[in-house]
Design a protein around this motif. Structure first.
Motif, PDB file in Angstrom:
ATOM      1  N   LEU A   1       0.807  -1.213   0.000  1.00  0.00           N
ATOM      2  CA  LEU A   1       0.000   0.000   0.000  1.00  0.00           C
ATOM      3  C   LEU A   1       0.845   1.270   0.000  1.00  0.00           C
ATOM      4  N   SER A   2       0.298   2.289  -0.653  1.00  0.00           N
ATOM      5  CA  SER A   2       0.898   3.623  -0.588  1.00  0.00           C
ATOM      6  C   SER A   2       0.489   4.292   0.722  1.00  0.00           C
ATOM      7  N   ILE A   3       1.136   5.388   1.057  1.00  0.00           N
ATOM      8  CA  ILE A   3       0.768   6.134   2.260  1.00  0.00           C
ATOM      9  C   ILE A   3      -0.669   6.625   2.160  1.00  0.00           C
ATOM     10  N   ASN A   4      -1.080   7.047   0.979  1.00  0.00           N
ATOM     11  CA  ASN A   4      -2.459   7.500   0.801  1.00  0.00           C
ATOM     12  C   ASN A   4      -3.446   6.379   1.087  1.00  0.00           C
ATOM     13  N   ALA A   5      -3.165   5.181   0.581  1.00  0.00           N
ATOM     14  CA  ALA A   5      -4.065   4.042   0.799  1.00  0.00           C
ATOM     15  C   ALA A   5      -4.079   3.626   2.268  1.00  0.00           C
ATOM     16  N   ILE A   6      -2.919   3.665   2.912  1.00  0.00           N
ATOM     17  CA  ILE A   6      -2.864   3.321   4.338  1.00  0.00           C
ATOM     18  C   ILE A   6      -3.682   4.322   5.147  1.00  0.00           C
ATOM     19  N   THR A   7      -3.541   5.604   4.813  1.00  0.00           N
ATOM     20  CA  THR A   7      -4.276   6.645   5.537  1.00  0.00           C
ATOM     21  C   THR A   7      -5.779   6.448   5.394  1.00  0.00           C
TER      22      THR A   7
ATOM     23  N   SER B   1      -3.447  12.137   9.727  1.00  0.00           N
ATOM     24  CA  SER B   1      -2.972  12.794   8.511  1.00  0.00           C
ATOM     25  C   SER B   1      -1.956  11.886   7.821  1.00  0.00           C
ATOM     26  N   GLU B   2      -1.660  12.173   6.559  1.00  0.00           N
ATOM     27  CA  GLU B   2      -0.651  11.381   5.859  1.00  0.00           C
ATOM     28  C   GLU B   2       0.717  11.544   6.513  1.00  0.00           C
ATOM     29  N   THR B   3       0.980  12.709   7.076  1.00  0.00           N
ATOM     30  CA  THR B   3       2.255  12.926   7.772  1.00  0.00           C
ATOM     31  C   THR B   3       2.361  12.014   8.986  1.00  0.00           C
TER      32      THR B   3
END
Length: 235
Positions: free
Chosen positions: A50-56, A72-74
């Motif tokens: 997963l990308s960070i966006n998908a995990i978020t 947040s993504e951060t």
């Protein structure tokens, strides 16, 4: 309830956390991220890692999450980085990928078969649960024939070193034992136990009120019977 964990810069990396004898003390963001990585490896294998966006997105779902979080993504990236330091996650290099993608390492580090991964993930994502609840909620990840199979998995998780799950003391007024993961350390387990106790206290009060209603109905029925008997004396 929406919970946002401490800002990423307030939680330094803990290099000693990777030692296998040290137990676990993951923070809420790390628990949620790791749970999402395990869950999505089962239910969306074509889009995994997963990308960070998908995990978020997975972390902040409004369904099948307890508690609901608003990361947040951060914050997610920081949690992923800490999990990598702990050797619980890794970055997957893919030549065709335009963004970095990540996967969990629980299955490798702790030698967990699919059934144990599934139960652990649902415990991480949804808090304290009974074996029956776990069986139902694991359906999309792993199908269990009966609750006895779930109990066997919970026992195996509890026997790991360090242990990955445990049973909470049965709260007053409850019929079934609830189980929790141990990745958040002792403080997190205590918090979940207190939450269960508070919830069971509410259920206990409801049960008391239901008993009172039943008693009042029985008393009313007795009065009606006595009154009918008295009235028939004058018919």
């Amino acid at each position: 309830m929406h919970i946002s964990p401490p800002a990423a810069d307030s939680a330094p990396l803990r290099s000693d956390a990777a030692a296998p004898e040290a137990g676990f003390d993951l923070d809420p963001a790390e628990v949620r991220v790791l749970g999402v990585l395990i869950e999505k490896s089962f239910i969306t294998p074509d889009n995994y890692p997963l990308s960070i966006n998908a995990i978020t997105t997975g972390c902040n779902q409004l369904t099948a999450r307890e508690p609901v979080m608003n990361l947040s993504e951060t914050e997610v990236q920081a949690a992923v980085d800490r999990l990598i330091t702990r050797r619980l996650a890794s970055k997957r290099d893919q030549a065709s990928a335009r963004v970095a993608k990540y996967e969990h390492l629980v299955r490798l580090r702790h030698s967990l078969p699919p059934a144990e991964q599934a139960v652990l993930a649902i415990l991480m994502l949804r808090g304290a649960q009974t074996a029956g609840e776990l069986r139902q909620r694991c359906e999309r990840l792993h199908r269990f024939d009966d609750t006895a199979a779930v109990d066997a998995v919970l026992e195996h998780l509890a026997e790991k070193y360090p242990p990955l799950a445990t049973a909470l003391p049965r709260a007053p007024g409850t019929k079934e034992t609830r189980h929790v993961h141990l990745l958040g350390g002792d403080a997190a387990v205590q918090e979940m136990a207190e939450a269960q106790s508070a919830a069971s206290g509410g259920r206990g009060r409801v049960a008391e009120l239901e008993d009172e209603v039943r008693s009042l109905r029985a008393a009313l029925e007795t009065l009606r019977h006595d009154f009918d008997t008295f009235r028939r004396q004058f018919d």
